[in-house]
Scaffold this motif. Structure first.
Motif, mmCIF file in Angstrom:
data_model
loop_
_atom_site.group_PDB
_atom_site.id
_atom_site.type_symbol
_atom_site.label_atom_id
_atom_site.label_comp_id
_atom_site.label_asym_id
_atom_site.label_seq_id
_atom_site.Cartn_x
_atom_site.Cartn_y
_atom_site.Cartn_z
ATOM 1 N N ARG A 127 47.655 46.230 43.475
ATOM 2 C CA ARG A 127 47.048 47.294 42.662
ATOM 3 C C ARG A 127 47.713 47.419 41.297
ATOM 4 N NH1 ARG A 127 47.044 49.583 47.984
ATOM 5 N NH2 ARG A 127 44.906 49.905 48.724
ATOM 6 N N GLN A 128 49.046 47.474 41.289
ATOM 7 C CA GLN A 128 49.744 47.657 40.016
ATOM 8 C C GLN A 128 49.502 46.476 39.087
ATOM 9 O OE1 GLN A 128 51.412 50.493 39.078
ATOM 10 N NE2 GLN A 128 51.494 49.525 37.058
ATOM 11 N N ALA A 129 49.474 45.268 39.649
ATOM 12 C CA ALA A 129 49.253 44.082 38.824
ATOM 13 C C ALA A 129 47.859 44.093 38.206
ATOM 14 C CB ALA A 129 49.449 42.818 39.669
ATOM 15 N N VAL A 130 46.853 44.523 38.968
ATOM 16 C CA VAL A 130 45.490 44.582 38.437
ATOM 17 C C VAL A 130 45.404 45.624 37.327
ATOM 18 C CG1 VAL A 130 43.077 45.106 38.965
ATOM 19 C CG2 VAL A 130 44.434 43.754 40.569
ATOM 20 N N LEU A 131 45.971 46.798 37.570
ATOM 21 C CA LEU A 131 45.949 47.861 36.564
ATOM 22 C C LEU A 131 46.604 47.401 35.264
ATOM 23 C CD1 LEU A 131 46.965 50.856 38.854
ATOM 24 C CD2 LEU A 131 44.758 50.560 37.761
ATOM 25 N N THR A 132 47.755 46.758 35.389
ATOM 26 C CA THR A 132 48.471 46.301 34.201
ATOM 27 C C THR A 132 47.691 45.212 33.471
ATOM 28 O OG1 THR A 132 50.592 46.838 35.235
ATOM 29 C CG2 THR A 132 50.632 45.300 33.385
ATOM 30 N N ALA A 133 47.083 44.294 34.225
ATOM 31 C CA ALA A 133 46.323 43.206 33.598
ATOM 32 C C ALA A 133 45.140 43.731 32.801
ATOM 33 C CB ALA A 133 45.855 42.213 34.663
ATOM 34 N N VAL A 134 44.455 44.757 33.327
ATOM 35 C CA VAL A 134 43.329 45.340 32.587
ATOM 36 C C VAL A 134 43.830 46.079 31.356
ATOM 37 C CG1 VAL A 134 41.400 46.963 32.684
ATOM 38 C CG2 VAL A 134 41.912 45.528 34.664
ATOM 39 N N ALA A 135 44.885 46.875 31.525
ATOM 40 C CA ALA A 135 45.398 47.683 30.416
ATOM 41 C C ALA A 135 45.897 46.818 29.272
ATOM 42 C CB ALA A 135 46.514 48.600 30.914
ATOM 43 N N THR A 136 46.493 45.680 29.595
ATOM 44 C CA THR A 136 47.072 44.828 28.558
ATOM 45 C C THR A 136 46.100 43.774 28.048
ATOM 46 O OG1 THR A 136 47.989 43.328 30.240
ATOM 47 C CG2 THR A 136 49.397 45.127 29.478
ATOM 48 N N GLY A 137 44.882 43.738 28.602
ATOM 49 C CA GLY A 137 43.888 42.787 28.148
ATOM 50 C C GLY A 137 44.045 41.400 28.718
ATOM 51 N N GLU A 138 44.910 41.239 29.729
ATOM 52 C CA GLU A 138 45.092 39.922 30.339
ATOM 53 C C GLU A 138 43.831 39.473 31.065
ATOM 54 O OE1 GLU A 138 47.701 37.831 33.897
ATOM 55 O OE2 GLU A 138 48.467 39.662 32.956
ATOM 56 N N CYS A 139 43.103 40.426 31.670
ATOM 57 C CA CYS A 139 41.852 40.083 32.339
ATOM 58 C C CYS A 139 40.704 40.878 31.718
ATOM 59 C CB CYS A 139 41.929 40.335 33.847
ATOM 60 S SG CYS A 139 42.049 42.066 34.316
ATOM 61 N N SER A 140 39.481 40.412 31.962
ATOM 62 C CA SER A 140 38.303 41.073 31.395
ATOM 63 C C SER A 140 38.108 42.450 32.005
ATOM 64 C CB SER A 140 37.057 40.216 31.649
ATOM 65 O OG SER A 140 37.250 38.890 31.242
ATOM 66 N N PHE A 141 38.225 42.511 33.313
ATOM 67 C CA PHE A 141 38.149 43.788 34.014
ATOM 68 C C PHE A 141 38.718 43.622 35.407
ATOM 69 C CE2 PHE A 141 34.063 41.666 34.276
ATOM 70 C CZ PHE A 141 33.838 41.598 35.649
ATOM 71 N N GLY A 142 38.863 44.727 36.123
ATOM 72 C CA GLY A 142 39.474 44.677 37.448
ATOM 73 C C GLY A 142 38.747 45.577 38.421
ATOM 74 N N LEU A 143 38.877 45.240 39.675
ATOM 75 C CA LEU A 143 38.384 46.076 40.760
ATOM 76 C C LEU A 143 39.587 46.549 41.563
ATOM 77 C CD1 LEU A 143 35.307 43.974 41.890
ATOM 78 C CD2 LEU A 143 35.208 46.358 41.145
ATOM 79 N N VAL A 144 39.742 47.861 41.653
ATOM 80 C CA VAL A 144 40.882 48.453 42.337
ATOM 81 C C VAL A 144 40.372 49.389 43.413
ATOM 82 C CG1 VAL A 144 42.936 49.885 42.071
ATOM 83 C CG2 VAL A 144 42.312 48.298 40.270
ATOM 84 N N ASP A 145 40.990 49.333 44.585
ATOM 85 C CA ASP A 145 40.595 50.221 45.675
ATOM 86 C C ASP A 145 41.741 51.156 46.019
ATOM 87 O OD1 ASP A 145 42.075 47.964 46.903
ATOM 88 O OD2 ASP A 145 41.652 49.054 48.751
ATOM 89 N N GLY A 146 41.402 52.227 46.714
ATOM 90 C CA GLY A 146 42.401 53.185 47.148
ATOM 91 C C GLY A 146 41.773 54.259 48.016
ATOM 92 N N VAL A 147 42.587 55.231 48.369
ATOM 93 C CA VAL A 147 42.159 56.327 49.242
ATOM 94 C C VAL A 147 41.997 57.587 48.409
ATOM 95 C CG1 VAL A 147 42.843 57.786 51.180
ATOM 96 C CG2 VAL A 147 43.269 55.334 51.263
ATOM 97 N N ALA A 148 40.895 58.295 48.626
ATOM 98 C CA ALA A 148 40.633 59.536 47.885
ATOM 99 C C ALA A 148 39.752 60.437 48.727
ATOM 100 C CB ALA A 148 39.953 59.227 46.554
ATOM 101 N N ALA A 149 39.690 61.702 48.342
ATOM 102 C CA ALA A 149 38.703 62.592 48.937
ATOM 103 C C ALA A 149 37.326 62.189 48.439
ATOM 104 C CB ALA A 149 39.005 64.042 48.560
#
Length: 303
Positions: A127-149
């Motif tokens: 998760r952290q690697a995907v978030l960082t890659a999107v934020a820094t422009g390393e990848c075009s976009f990312g898909l991230v999953d998690g738990v939420a209400a």
């Protein structure tokens, strides 16, 4: 505070060595020493113990701030570059292990059919690697999953240069060995499982800290930690009796040796969000449309 000096400090603290950090950053060891001395002079306090190398109490405080500061600087640079130009014909998708569902795979197929010249690369990461890659422009976009209400967004990075769009919400299930005494239940409450043995698999399963927050308890506690990104290997650990995990209900379908029992309380969902920069480009924009359209169609069909 000079960000170049801050990066050097983070590298030295992470490596526990001036010489290793020098090799990692491409500087001489004397240059690394000068960077640290200049940063300590600027802040007026020692940041690193020298023998052995490690952060002082003030250095620990700075480390807490350093990662988000440097990430925001990298994100700002990426945002400017995205506005200036779009790499033609290439789309790099980073995703977390549990983010790729059948609907998302179907949407990606539609994009490739509509844009036949598009070169697509898919990478699986934490998760952290995907978030960082999107934020820094390393990848075009990312898909991230998690738990939420239900209906709540994921708690992600506080970086305003990236946008998150919900593309799926699925029911969660407790994955148990087939022979577990609770495996034939029609539903399970998290409160009834707090003292059970659990597997801490932060990159694949529902993170245990999120479950503890939902249960308002110090449990569940981990009996074993799994640091991989392979859901099959994680489910094999469950089947062998090493502990329980919470995954999206379809994840265990057809898997031998385990049962997926719906998590009924607390009300939580497995949520997937598409992350992209503000100037994501036509390919990413088309994928956002395709993903949300497929999700909406699936919801309407009762999927």
């Amino acid at each position: 505070m000079d960000p170049h000096l801050l990066r050097t400090f983070v590298a030295v603290a992470g490596c526990g060595s001036f010489s290793t950090a020098a090799r990692q950053l491409g500087y001489t060891q004397s240059a690394i020493s000068q960077h640290i001395a200049a940063l300590e002079s600027d802040l007026g306090t020692p940041l690193l113990h020298r023998r052995p190398v490690g952060p002082t109490e003030a250095g620990e405080r700075l480390l807490d701030h350093a990662a988000p500061i440097l990430l925001r600087l990298d994100a700002a640079r990426a945002d400017v570059l995205r506005a200036a130009a779009e790499p033609p014909g290439h789309l790099l998708l980073d995703l977390t292990p549990s983010a790729m569902t059948a609907r998302i795979a179907h949407a990606l197929t539609g994009i490739r059919r509509s844009m036949p010249g598009l070169d697509v690369t898919v990478r699986v990461a934490g998760r952290q690697a995907v978030l960082t890659a999107v934020a820094t422009g390393e990848c075009s976009f990312g898909l991230v999953d998690g738990v939420a209400a239900p209906g709540d967004p994921l708690h992600l990075l506080d970086v305003d240069t990236i946008t998150g769009v919900a593309v799926a919400e699925e029911h969660l299930a407790v994955i148990l060995p087939d022979a577990h005494p609770l495996a034939r239940r029609t539903g399970l409450r998290l409160d009834d499982l707090l003292d059970a043995r659990w597997i801490d698999a932060p990159e694949v399963a529902a993170p245990l800290p999120d479950l503890r927050t939902a249960a308002q308890s110090d449990n569940p506690a981990a009996s074993i930690r799994y640091e991989g990104t392979d859901a099959s290997a994680l489910i094999a650990l469950v089947a062998a009796g090493h502990g329980l995990v919470v995954l999206p209900a379809p994840a265990a379908a057809g898997r031998p040796g385990v049962r997926a029992v719906p998590l009924t309380t607390p009300r939580l969902v497995h949520r997937t969000e598409l992350l992209h920069g503000r100037n994501a480009g036509s390919a990413a924009t088309a994928l956002v449309t395709a993903l949300t359209s497929v999700t909406a169609a699936g919801t309407a069909d009762g999927a």
